[in-house]
Enzyme design. Structure first.
Site, PDB file in Angstrom:
ATOM      1  N   GLU A 168     -10.565  -0.368  12.070  1.00 14.40           N
ATOM      2  CA  GLU A 168     -11.215  -1.452  10.958  1.00 14.40           C
ATOM      3  C   GLU A 168     -10.875  -2.782  11.407  1.00 14.40           C
ATOM      4  OE1 GLU A 168      -9.339  -0.684   7.221  1.00 14.40           O
ATOM      5  OE2 GLU A 168      -7.607  -1.635   7.815  1.00 14.40           O
ATOM      6  N   ASP A 198       0.678   1.756   8.468  1.00 19.28           N
ATOM      7  CA  ASP A 198       0.175   0.895   9.842  1.00 19.28           C
ATOM      8  C   ASP A 198       1.380   0.946  11.065  1.00 19.28           C
ATOM      9  OD1 ASP A 198      -2.060   0.242   8.399  1.00 19.28           O
ATOM     10  OD2 ASP A 198      -1.516  -1.712   7.992  1.00 19.28           O
ATOM     11  N   MET A 222      -8.055   3.077   9.293  1.00 15.56           N
ATOM     12  CA  MET A 222      -7.142   2.030   8.893  1.00 15.56           C
ATOM     13  C   MET A 222      -6.152   1.334  10.076  1.00 15.56           C
ATOM     14  SD  MET A 222      -5.547   3.182   5.133  1.00 15.56           S
ATOM     15  CE  MET A 222      -6.411   2.671   3.841  1.00 15.56           C
ATOM     16  N   GLY A 239       0.737  -1.104  -0.145  1.00 18.05           N
ATOM     17  CA  GLY A 239      -0.029   0.114   0.024  1.00 18.05           C
ATOM     18  C   GLY A 239       0.893   1.186  -0.168  1.00 18.05           C
ATOM     19  N   ARG A 262      -3.777   7.354   3.624  1.00 17.81           N
ATOM     20  CA  ARG A 262      -2.503   7.076   3.284  1.00 17.81           C
ATOM     21  C   ARG A 262      -2.071   7.805   1.860  1.00 17.81           C
ATOM     22  NH1 ARG A 262      -3.431   1.066   0.510  1.00 17.81           N
ATOM     23  NH2 ARG A 262      -3.828   1.526  -1.458  1.00 17.81           N
ATOM     24  N   TYR A 285      -8.867   5.434   1.879  1.00 20.68           N
ATOM     25  CA  TYR A 285      -7.620   5.543   1.314  1.00 20.68           C
ATOM     26  C   TYR A 285      -7.102   7.042   1.649  1.00 20.68           C
ATOM     27  CZ  TYR A 285      -8.081   0.874  -0.332  1.00 20.68           C
ATOM     28  OH  TYR A 285      -8.213  -0.444  -0.293  1.00 20.68           O
ATOM     29  N   LEU A 286      -7.876   7.847   1.759  1.00 15.98           N
ATOM     30  CA  LEU A 286      -7.273   9.263   1.969  1.00 15.98           C
ATOM     31  C   LEU A 286      -6.164   9.332   3.242  1.00 15.98           C
ATOM     32  CD1 LEU A 286     -10.596  11.439   1.535  1.00 15.98           C
ATOM     33  CD2 LEU A 286      -8.902  10.759  -0.158  1.00 15.98           C
TER      34      LEU A 286
END
Lengths: 420, 420
Positions: A249, A146, A188, A19, A318, A315-316
């Site tokens: 999540e 992460d 996330m 990612g 990252r 996704y914003l």
């Protein structure tokens, strides 16, 4: 390569994997700029979509020769993987094809920017090269929002995502105070709670900051219990008339089952059927439904319906194009450190790790660790960063604060005289 | 008030209503600073949570007396409603209580910052005051991220939300290019497509920008058809190997039914049951499910599963703490214009509207229009801003570009030589 050196110069290659983050291109720029000035380096190549590009025939490569220093800075400031990324998890056969491509391209220096899966790819390629007597140096540059890599104090990419979450919670808490209710934000970090924990930075440190959101924080490291959650929300709402909640999540119950699974089972007869687990909005919606159906409030709105909303930041987190300055700088330095380690000649392989050289003033150092210490392992939030079942500790706040850069200031009405 | 003037000075009051924005406090600061310097104005008061605070006994008010100019600037720079907002839709009886509270507080100037519902509240209060012979001036200051107010070229709050969406699509498109697949982003604007359309600003204008995301844009003004949507996605994916999609939360089919309703019906036998309509992630998840089950791709990934993701940008659109500079300035000026109109003495009521004074260079002007021209009406995207069934026009891009401020630059690999 070792078997048939056709010149004194050898090529170097760099790839990006997993990612993407807001600063993974800083690491790319760090690797490229360090290689460009180095002795004995021929072409500086990029893999398109990681090792996947090396398995194509012809290999999908990018030559950095014509990229100026100014252009490299523009690339560095762009979020997500400039070269393209890959989710491939190569086995030995796959890595043999990678190695063959590297030999064809006369590459002796291999740099791979990514998370724990990517460091494992690096390890397999490196071990295979050694078995075959190929003179290849393989270095891993850390990257993951992460923050779940072993041996690292924190990883490039984490601080920018943490900054996004802190700013989002700050602003969203003002929204929640404007139109009071229950607000759930899903963040996330499937296995590690660092990114969810970063929401706590939104509280700030001023007078009354203990009442600022987020009021509740649920991490994947702490078993989640529906009844306790409802009681938590009722308690905050009774005290403040609103409640802002940060949820990972990856929250799980005491049996290790994903809450999204157990919740949708539990709610089957209420409103939901079989919600797909991969639907990114599903956990937020299911928790909002749980709150709507179970939370009891006294007073406040009177006959009014409790306002419950859920957002999933997705996704914003990252890719948001406002990186933490510390993160950008460290990601660049990590790339340069990998080249230095590879050219230094002591080790044939390794992973760059960021460690904390000093707490106040904050200062990082870059060390080289073994690939096998990082590869395919997962780091979790240490217990000292967690407080109770729904909060982070002061120690976490002190640890995270220097990473995210300056945050905006918020004017909250409670700070002013003349209010009611 | 008129019936019993106890002094030569009269008080003024200001409130905020409806969904907050990133710059609604700029308008508040504009009203307050203009009042503070004005002749004949006594106390400058704020309503807590809009007219709702006026219906409480005692009224919930905030006195701006002790707020310095520096503090007012800090308030102006904070997103969401500093005074608190309200979703109340007052009727005549409610407004009678509001009017009684205004008389008790010796208020002769009433300013209300909000959208079309708020201008309607302003209208009812104003008409009631006239009927009862109360000397009250009522002025509405426009505010809405949806940009759906009549008589306005654009509304304060819109440009900052549009800026967020443009930056989000830019960054998310880089993410989507890194790990190619189908990416759906659901945006605010239930009835008007302006905010969804703003995603198009992410494309930029450089060489090859026609291939930059968003590749497809679905507005509430254009009937949505599932089959046509699938064909659109297949066509973009076949050409580029990826597809980034902007979808308004309010998309409807040709019969005017919300797509979220029809989609979950259509998918009932697949994976979803009765998804709650208010679940904010539901539309994105349902569209992702539709794409997964229906989109056919040839080549590219070979045996690989098509990567499909959906994000719903949610409340961050209206509160993200990086306002458009143009928006911040205009929101402030709109607040000041309302005070000027109220003190000017020509009209007892009105709504400030932003109109475009000049196109190049971009320049706005502030005019006073009738409350009844704005109240409870909705403006939609004009046909000239829409292109086909899945795009916006060049005219829209030219209209929106000066509003959002400078956007970050992205380095896309296609712009560079040396690629593969």
């Amino acid at each position: 390569m070792a078997k048939s050196p056709s010149s004194k110069k050898f090529n170097a290659i760099v790839g990006q994997s997993g990612g993407p983050t807001a600063v993974i291109n800083q690491s790319l720029a760090g690797v490229v700029e360090a290689l460009k000035g180095a002795k004995g380096i021929g072409r500086v190549l990029g893999m398109r979509h990681g090792v996947n590009g090396l398995t194509k025939e012809p290999a999908r490569l990018f030559d950095f020769k014509s990229v100026s220093a100014g252009q490299l800075n523009k690339i560095a400031g762009t979020p997500s993987a400039f070269l393209g990324s890959s989710r491939d998890k190569p086995d030995a056969e796959y890595c043999a094809r990678v190695l063959a491509a590297l030999e064809r391209e006369n590459v002796r220096y291999f740099f791979y920017i990514g998370g724990n899966d990517s460091s494992d790819t690096c390890r397999i390629v490196s071990e295979l090269a050694q078995q075959r007597g190929v003179d290849l140096r393989c270095f891993h540059v850390p990257k993951t929002v992460d923050n779940d890599l072993m041996m690292n104090d924190h990883t490039p990419g984490y601080a920018s995502a943490a900054r996004f979450n802190a700013m989002a919670f700050m602003a969203d808490a003002m929204d929640n105070a404007s139109l009071p209710g229950i607000k759930i934000n899903v963040l996330m970090g499937r296995h590690a709670g660092f990114l969810t924990a970063a929401a706590a930075l939104a509280r700030g440190t001023g007078k009354g900051s203990e009442n600022n959101g987020p009021h509740l924080i649920y991490l994947p490291e702490v078993p989640f219990d529906n009844e306790r959650f409802i009681a938590d929300v009722e308690s905050v709402y009774a005290r403040l008339g609103r409640c802002q909640i940060a949820v990972s999540e990856g929250i799980q119950d005491a049996q290790g089952r994903a809450v999204i699974t157990t919740l949708t089972e539990g709610l089957e007869k209420d409103a939901h059927g079989n919600i797909q687990l991969s639907g990114v909005g599903a956990l937020g919606d299911a928790l909002a439904e749980l709150v709507k159906s179970k939370v009891k409030t006294n007073g406040g709105g009177g006959t009014k319906k409790l306002r419950v909303r859920a957002d999933t930041f997705g996704y914003l987190q990252r890719c948001w194009p406002d990186a933490s300055p510390v993160d950008a700088k460290e990601a660049r330095a990590a790339g340069r450190a990998a080249v230095k380690a590879a050219l230094g000649g002591k080790e044939m392989s390794g992973s760059i790790a960021i460690q904390r050289a000093s707490e106040r003033p904050y200062k990082a150092k870059f060390v080289t660790v073994k690939l096998s210490d990082v590869a395919a392992k997962t780091r979790h939030m240490p217990a000292e960063f967690i407080e109770g079942h729904n909060n982070v500790s002061e120690k976490f706040i002190r640890w995270a604060t220097p990473l995210v850069g300056k945050l905006p200031e918020m004017a909250r009405i409670g700070e002013f005289r003349g209010g009611a």
